[in-house]
Design a protein around this motif. Structure first.
Motif, PDB file in Angstrom:
ATOM      1  N   MET A   1      50.154  99.159  36.444  1.00 16.08           N
ATOM      2  CA  MET A   1      48.947  98.383  36.138  1.00 16.08           C
ATOM      3  C   MET A   1      47.776  98.972  36.910  1.00 16.08           C
ATOM      4  O   MET A   1      47.861  99.205  38.100  1.00 16.08           O
ATOM      5  CB  MET A   1      49.151  96.909  36.536  1.00 16.08           C
ATOM      6  CG  MET A   1      47.984  96.004  36.166  1.00 16.08           C
ATOM      7  SD  MET A   1      48.231  94.310  36.784  1.00 16.08           S
ATOM      8  CE  MET A   1      49.758  93.870  35.969  1.00 16.08           C
ATOM      9  N   THR A   2      46.697  99.264  36.279  1.00 18.73           N
ATOM     10  CA  THR A   2      45.541  99.853  36.947  1.00 18.73           C
ATOM     11  C   THR A   2      44.865  98.825  37.836  1.00 18.73           C
ATOM     12  O   THR A   2      45.020  97.615  37.658  1.00 18.73           O
ATOM     13  CB  THR A   2      44.531 100.364  35.915  1.00 18.73           C
ATOM     14  OG1 THR A   2      44.006  99.244  35.197  1.00 18.73           O
ATOM     15  CG2 THR A   2      45.178 101.344  34.950  1.00 18.73           C
ATOM     16  N   VAL A   3      44.083  99.320  38.816  1.00 15.23           N
ATOM     17  CA  VAL A   3      43.351  98.420  39.711  1.00 15.23           C
ATOM     18  C   VAL A   3      42.399  97.538  38.915  1.00 15.23           C
ATOM     19  O   VAL A   3      42.291  96.339  39.135  1.00 15.23           O
ATOM     20  CB  VAL A   3      42.582  99.241  40.770  1.00 15.23           C
ATOM     21  CG1 VAL A   3      41.702  98.322  41.601  1.00 15.23           C
ATOM     22  CG2 VAL A   3      43.561 100.000  41.651  1.00 15.23           C
ATOM     23  N   LEU A   9      42.926  90.453  35.764  1.00 20.32           N
ATOM     24  CA  LEU A   9      43.902  89.369  35.690  1.00 20.32           C
ATOM     25  C   LEU A   9      43.676  88.357  36.804  1.00 20.32           C
ATOM     26  O   LEU A   9      43.822  87.146  36.596  1.00 20.32           O
ATOM     27  CB  LEU A   9      45.328  89.935  35.776  1.00 20.32           C
ATOM     28  CG  LEU A   9      45.772  90.812  34.603  1.00 20.32           C
ATOM     29  CD1 LEU A   9      47.197  91.307  34.823  1.00 20.32           C
ATOM     30  CD2 LEU A   9      45.667  90.070  33.277  1.00 20.32           C
ATOM     31  N   LEU A  10      43.315  88.846  37.982  1.00 24.09           N
ATOM     32  CA  LEU A  10      43.015  87.941  39.087  1.00 24.09           C
ATOM     33  C   LEU A  10      41.812  87.072  38.750  1.00 24.09           C
ATOM     34  O   LEU A  10      41.825  85.858  38.988  1.00 24.09           O
ATOM     35  CB  LEU A  10      42.735  88.751  40.357  1.00 24.09           C
ATOM     36  CG  LEU A  10      42.247  87.949  41.572  1.00 24.09           C
ATOM     37  CD1 LEU A  10      43.279  86.911  41.988  1.00 24.09           C
ATOM     38  CD2 LEU A  10      41.933  88.878  42.729  1.00 24.09           C
ATOM     39  N   THR A  11      40.784  87.671  38.169  1.00 26.40           N
ATOM     40  CA  THR A  11      39.601  86.918  37.774  1.00 26.40           C
ATOM     41  C   THR A  11      39.962  85.840  36.758  1.00 26.40           C
ATOM     42  O   THR A  11      39.497  84.694  36.843  1.00 26.40           O
ATOM     43  CB  THR A  11      38.543  87.864  37.174  1.00 26.40           C
ATOM     44  OG1 THR A  11      38.156  88.819  38.161  1.00 26.40           O
ATOM     45  CG2 THR A  11      37.315  87.077  36.716  1.00 26.40           C
ATOM     46  N   MET A  73      45.842  90.308  46.846  1.00 25.20           N
ATOM     47  CA  MET A  73      44.932  90.257  45.722  1.00 25.20           C
ATOM     48  C   MET A  73      43.628  89.537  46.066  1.00 25.20           C
ATOM     49  O   MET A  73      42.811  89.266  45.202  1.00 25.20           O
ATOM     50  CB  MET A  73      45.603  89.595  44.519  1.00 25.20           C
ATOM     51  CG  MET A  73      46.758  90.406  43.942  1.00 25.20           C
ATOM     52  SD  MET A  73      47.479  89.668  42.449  1.00 25.20           S
ATOM     53  CE  MET A  73      46.210  90.009  41.237  1.00 25.20           C
ATOM     54  N   PHE A  74      43.433  89.166  47.343  1.00 22.08           N
ATOM     55  CA  PHE A  74      42.151  88.601  47.721  1.00 22.08           C
ATOM     56  C   PHE A  74      41.060  89.660  47.579  1.00 22.08           C
ATOM     57  O   PHE A  74      41.224  90.798  47.996  1.00 22.08           O
ATOM     58  CB  PHE A  74      42.179  88.119  49.178  1.00 22.08           C
ATOM     59  CG  PHE A  74      42.888  86.812  49.380  1.00 22.08           C
ATOM     60  CD1 PHE A  74      42.440  85.670  48.749  1.00 22.08           C
ATOM     61  CD2 PHE A  74      43.985  86.719  50.220  1.00 22.08           C
ATOM     62  CE1 PHE A  74      43.086  84.458  48.931  1.00 22.08           C
ATOM     63  CE2 PHE A  74      44.641  85.526  50.409  1.00 22.08           C
ATOM     64  CZ  PHE A  74      44.189  84.387  49.770  1.00 22.08           C
ATOM     65  N   SER A  75      39.931  89.260  47.016  1.00 23.94           N
ATOM     66  CA  SER A  75      38.783  90.163  46.934  1.00 23.94           C
ATOM     67  C   SER A  75      38.008  90.089  48.248  1.00 23.94           C
ATOM     68  O   SER A  75      38.173  89.135  49.021  1.00 23.94           O
ATOM     69  CB  SER A  75      37.871  89.759  45.778  1.00 23.94           C
ATOM     70  OG  SER A  75      37.224  88.529  46.075  1.00 23.94           O
ATOM     71  N   ILE A  79      37.746  86.897  50.910  1.00 20.93           N
ATOM     72  CA  ILE A  79      38.018  86.991  52.337  1.00 20.93           C
ATOM     73  C   ILE A  79      36.836  86.455  53.133  1.00 20.93           C
ATOM     74  O   ILE A  79      36.984  85.675  54.083  1.00 20.93           O
ATOM     75  CB  ILE A  79      38.304  88.455  52.749  1.00 20.93           C
ATOM     76  CG1 ILE A  79      39.624  88.935  52.146  1.00 20.93           C
ATOM     77  CG2 ILE A  79      38.332  88.590  54.274  1.00 20.93           C
ATOM     78  CD1 ILE A  79      40.847  88.264  52.701  1.00 20.93           C
ATOM     79  N   GLU A  80      35.623  86.846  52.743  1.00 17.16           N
ATOM     80  CA  GLU A  80      34.429  86.375  53.445  1.00 17.16           C
ATOM     81  C   GLU A  80      34.282  84.861  53.331  1.00 17.16           C
ATOM     82  O   GLU A  80      33.880  84.186  54.291  1.00 17.16           O
ATOM     83  CB  GLU A  80      33.187  87.073  52.904  1.00 17.16           C
ATOM     84  CG  GLU A  80      33.089  88.541  53.297  1.00 17.16           C
ATOM     85  CD  GLU A  80      31.768  89.165  52.886  1.00 17.16           C
ATOM     86  OE1 GLU A  80      31.142  88.642  51.932  1.00 17.16           O
ATOM     87  OE2 GLU A  80      31.359  90.149  53.512  1.00 17.16           O
ATOM     88  N   ALA A  81      34.608  84.323  52.153  1.00 12.59           N
ATOM     89  CA  ALA A  81      34.521  82.874  51.966  1.00 12.59           C
ATOM     90  C   ALA A  81      35.518  82.149  52.870  1.00 12.59           C
ATOM     91  O   ALA A  81      35.195  81.109  53.471  1.00 12.59           O
ATOM     92  CB  ALA A  81      34.781  82.520  50.498  1.00 12.59           C
ATOM     93  N   LEU A  82      36.733  82.687  52.984  1.00 15.43           N
ATOM     94  CA  LEU A  82      37.741  82.088  53.856  1.00 15.43           C
ATOM     95  C   LEU A  82      37.309  82.117  55.314  1.00 15.43           C
ATOM     96  O   LEU A  82      37.461  81.138  56.048  1.00 15.43           O
ATOM     97  CB  LEU A  82      39.079  82.811  53.690  1.00 15.43           C
ATOM     98  CG  LEU A  82      39.817  82.579  52.378  1.00 15.43           C
ATOM     99  CD1 LEU A  82      40.982  83.558  52.249  1.00 15.43           C
ATOM    100  CD2 LEU A  82      40.337  81.143  52.303  1.00 15.43           C
TER     101      LEU A  82
END
Length: 231
Positions: A1-3, A9-11, A73-75, A79-82
């Motif tokens: 599966m490509t990046v 899919l994550l979106t 799979m975190f973008s 990460i910044e939001a967390l």
């Protein structure tokens, strides 16, 4: 599966998580920026990977609870939001909740790949705010009462320091820069009231359930305040 496809899919998963009711393929395709044909293929791919997506073309789709995202799979934005969220809670919430925010972020960091863990360690997002008045109330007790849907008996001060006795049904706690607000149904006033926690002189849990569910009270309060319900 490509990046690129992994990110797509994550979106799609993240968009589905925002909807509690079935949402049409057309809306999902618009929000994820793909064609309807690609959207259907992506849904099939996620279902094959174990995502509990129910529905079909023409009827809409809904993501059922139970599908966990791999931590890698975190973008960067997530990460910044967390980090920002946990730092805000650590600064603005009570001691127990603040410690929970720090511990939660540590658990997330522990399972992240090294390059994403560095995003947490090196984050430059900072939280600053005015000092809050000291709370006289036990916020841990209030939060427990909200979770258990228990009636609280309060001694509450008005702006002049005069005390009144209240029996309330607490169902939400609002955190602001300078104050915290407990939102509850007040038996004396027979309506929704907002209680500043720094004016709650004492709070005692009756250990008795109030007659309406917390979610019902929250929905009714939103309607009373003209606040739109979340998706």
């Amino acid at each position: 599966m490509t990046v690129a496809r992994s990110e797509r899919l994550l979106t799609l998963l993240q968009v589905l998580r925002r909807y509690r009711q079935p949402v049409s393929g057309k809306i999902l395709a618009q929000e994820t920026g793909v064609s309807l044909r690609t959207l259907y293929r992506d849904i099939a791919s996620l279902q094959a990977q174990g995502a509990l997506i129910e529905g079909e073309a023409g009827l809409g789709y809904v993501l059922k609870p139970g599908f966990m995202l791999p931590p890698m799979m975190f973008s960067p934005e997530e990460i910044e939001a967390l980090v920002l969220g946990s730092r805000w809670v650590a600064k603005m919430a009570d001691v127990r909740l603040a410690a929970g925010a720090v511990d939660a972020l540590e658990k997330i960091a522990a399972v992240l790949p090294s390059e994403l863990r560095a995003e947490i360690d090196e984050s430059t997002l900072l939280v600053a705010g005015p000092r809050r008045p000291d709370d006289k109330s036990d916020l841990v007790l209030i939060r427990k009462s909200i979770r258990a849907e228990h009636i609280l008996e309060l001694a509450y001060e008005d702006e002049k320091g005069a005390l009144t006795q209240r029996r309330v049904w607490p169902f939400a706690l609002g955190f602001f820069d300078s104050i915290r607000i407990m939102i509850a149904w007040c038996e004396m006033r027979q309506g929704f009231r907002h209680f500043r926690t720094d004016r709650i002189a004492s709070a005692i849990s009756t250990e008795k359930r109030y007659p309406r569910r917390r979610s019902v009270l929250l929905k009714a309060w939103r309607e009373d305040q003209g606040i739109p319900a979340p998706h």
